[in-house]
Scaffold this motif. Structure first.
Motif, PDB file in Angstrom:
ATOM      1  N   PHE A 250       0.847  -1.193   0.000  1.00 27.55           N
ATOM      2  CA  PHE A 250       0.000   0.000   0.000  1.00 27.55           C
ATOM      3  C   PHE A 250       0.878   1.238   0.000  1.00 27.55           C
ATOM      4  CE2 PHE A 250      -2.030   3.536   2.170  1.00 27.55           C
ATOM      5  CZ  PHE A 250      -3.206   3.647   1.443  1.00 27.55           C
ATOM      6  N   ARG A 251       0.676   2.091  -0.993  1.00 28.08           N
ATOM      7  CA  ARG A 251       1.352   3.382  -1.041  1.00 28.08           C
ATOM      8  C   ARG A 251       0.592   4.287  -1.997  1.00 28.08           C
ATOM      9  NH1 ARG A 251       6.955   3.630  -2.127  1.00 28.08           N
ATOM     10  NH2 ARG A 251       7.239   1.575  -1.182  1.00 28.08           N
ATOM     11  N   ASP A 252       0.715   5.589  -1.769  1.00 27.43           N
ATOM     12  CA  ASP A 252       0.047   6.579  -2.606  1.00 27.43           C
ATOM     13  C   ASP A 252      -1.453   6.298  -2.729  1.00 27.43           C
ATOM     14  OD1 ASP A 252       2.486   7.836  -3.033  1.00 27.43           O
ATOM     15  OD2 ASP A 252       2.942   6.572  -4.758  1.00 27.43           O
ATOM     16  N   TYR A 253      -2.063   5.871  -1.614  1.00 21.43           N
ATOM     17  CA  TYR A 253      -3.511   5.633  -1.541  1.00 21.43           C
ATOM     18  C   TYR A 253      -3.966   4.565  -2.536  1.00 21.43           C
ATOM     19  CZ  TYR A 253      -3.132   9.966   1.041  1.00 21.43           C
ATOM     20  OH  TYR A 253      -2.748  10.928   1.947  1.00 21.43           O
ATOM     21  N   GLU A 254      -3.127   3.553  -2.724  1.00 24.39           N
ATOM     22  CA  GLU A 254      -3.499   2.428  -3.590  1.00 24.39           C
ATOM     23  C   GLU A 254      -2.982   1.139  -2.972  1.00 24.39           C
ATOM     24  OE1 GLU A 254      -3.543   2.118  -8.256  1.00 24.39           O
ATOM     25  OE2 GLU A 254      -1.554   1.513  -7.537  1.00 24.39           O
ATOM     26  N   LEU A 255      -3.861   0.144  -2.874  1.00 17.61           N
ATOM     27  CA  LEU A 255      -3.514  -1.159  -2.324  1.00 17.61           C
ATOM     28  C   LEU A 255      -3.273  -2.138  -3.461  1.00 17.61           C
ATOM     29  CD1 LEU A 255      -3.240  -3.106   0.113  1.00 17.61           C
ATOM     30  CD2 LEU A 255      -5.686  -3.586  -0.144  1.00 17.61           C
ATOM     31  N   GLY A 256      -2.083  -2.731  -3.489  1.00 18.84           N
ATOM     32  CA  GLY A 256      -1.751  -3.754  -4.466  1.00 18.84           C
ATOM     33  C   GLY A 256      -1.638  -5.110  -3.797  1.00 18.84           C
ATOM     34  N   VAL A 257      -2.186  -6.137  -4.445  1.00 19.05           N
ATOM     35  CA  VAL A 257      -2.198  -7.491  -3.884  1.00 19.05           C
ATOM     36  C   VAL A 257      -1.765  -8.485  -4.953  1.00 19.05           C
ATOM     37  CG1 VAL A 257      -3.582  -9.296  -2.802  1.00 19.05           C
ATOM     38  CG2 VAL A 257      -4.054  -6.903  -2.276  1.00 19.05           C
TER      39      VAL A 257
END
Length: 279
Positions: A182-189
Motif C-alpha cells: 500500500f502506497r500513494d492511496y493504492e492497495l496492491g495485492v
C-alpha cells in the motif's frame, strides 16, 4: 490482594493474586490468576504521565492449554495522544515440532514518520482452531511479515503471508502465498494458491484506498476517475473446492477461468470466461 473464586460471564478463575507498589506515578504490579481454562501471569511497571508506559518483565497467557509466554527480557509499550509505541515485544509458544512466535517493534505516529514491524512465524492454525472452534477442520502453518513506513499523511504498508500444508474442511493446499503493498492511496495485492492435488489460482490487483494516520481515516472511498486493475487466472482447479463452503460428496470436475478488469471506477472494463471441464 487475594481473590478466591472469581466469576464474570465466561471467565471463571479459582484464584487471583495481585501485588502492587506505587508512588502515585509508578506502579510495580504482579498478577497471578488461575482457573480450569484460563491461567495468566504478569509482572511489570506502569508509569502514568503524559503517556501511559508499560514495561513488561514477564507475561504468560494460557487458555485451555493454548499458552504463550514472553521471550524477551523486557518489553516496552507506550500509549500517548499522538503516538503508539511497542519495543521488543516477543511472545513464543513451544509446539512439538517448532516454536511459534509473535514479534512487534516500532512506533505509529499521528504526525511524522512511521516505523513499525510485525513478524508472526510458524503460527499453528490447527491448534488455534481447536481452542476457538473445534468443529472446524482447519490445519496449517502461517507466516506473516508486515512493515509500516512513510508519513502519517501517506503511510506505506508492505507485507507477505505464507501458508504451508493448509487444510480447510478436508480440502488441502500445498502453498498459499500473498503479498500486499500500500502506497500513494493504492492497495496492491498478489496471490498464488496451489492446491495439493492439482490446479492453481494466481491473481494480482490494485484498488484505491484511503489510509491516513493523522486523521485516522481508513476505508475504500473510490472516485469515478480512479483506475481499476485485476488479473485472475484459475487453472485446472478441482471443483471439490466448494466443499470448503458447502460440504457435499457428489461433486467432480475442474474449473478453468480468467478475469481481466481495467478502466476506472466510473467506467470499468471487464472481460473473461469461466469453464467447467469433466463435471
Amino acid at each position: 490482594l487475594h481473590v478466591n473464586r472469581f466469576v464474570s460471564g465466561s471467565i471463571d478463575l479459582d484464584d487471583i493474586h495481585v501485588t502492587a507498589e506505587t508512588d502515585t506515578r509508578n506502579y510495580n504490579i504482579g498478577i497471578n490468576a488461575g482457573g480450569n481454562d484460563l491461567k495468566a501471569q504478569l509482572n511489570g511497571l506502569i508509569q502514568m504521565g503524559d503517556a501511559i508506559n508499560v514495561v513488561l518483565s514477564d507475561l504468560l497467557l494460557d487458555y485451555k492449554g493454548y499458552d504463550w509466554h514472553q521471550a524477551s527480557d523486557t518489553a516496552f509499550i507506550s500509549i500517548a495522544d499522538t503516538e503508539y509505541e511497542v519495543r521488543n515485544l516477543h511472545l513464543v509458544r513451544d509446539s512439538i515440532d517448532f516454536t511459534e512466535s509473535i514479534y512487534a517493534d516500532g512506533v505509529i505516529r499521528r504526525a511524522g514518520e512511521q516505523d513499525l514491524r510485525l513478524d508472526i512465524n510458524n503460527f499453528n492454525l490447527g491448534r488455534l482452531m481447536q481452542v476457538l472452534n473445534p468443529d472446524q477442520n482447519v490445519n496449517g502453518t502461517a507466516n506473516l511479515n508486515l512493515q509500516v513506513a512513510g508519513s502519517a499523511e501517506s503511510p506505506i504498508l508492505t507485507g507477505a503471508l505464507n501458508m504451508d500444508s493448509t487444510t480447510v474442511q478436508n480440502f488441502s493446499f500445498d502453498t498459499i502465498r500473498s503479498n500486499i503493498n500500500f502506497r500513494d492511496y493504492e492497495l496492491g495485492v498478489n496471490l498464488n494458491i496451489v492446491p495439493q492435488d492439482s490446479g492453481r489460482i494466481t491473481g494480482e490487483g490494485r484498488l484505491p484506498m484511503v489510509v491516513r494516520l493523522d486523521s485516522m481515516q481508513f476505508g475504500v472511498v473510490p472516485q469515478k476517475t480512479d483506475p481499476l486493475y485485476l488479473r485472475l487466472l484459475i487453472s485446472s482447479l478441482p471443483l471439490s473446492i466448494v466443499n470448503i463452503f458447502l460440504p457435499t460428496d457428489e461433486i467432480a470436475g475442474e474449473i478453468n477461468s480468467f478475469v481481466n478488469l481495467d478502466g476506472t471506477v466510473g467506467q470499468p472494463d471487464i472481460s473473461g470466461n469461466l469453464r467447467v471441464d469433466n463435471g
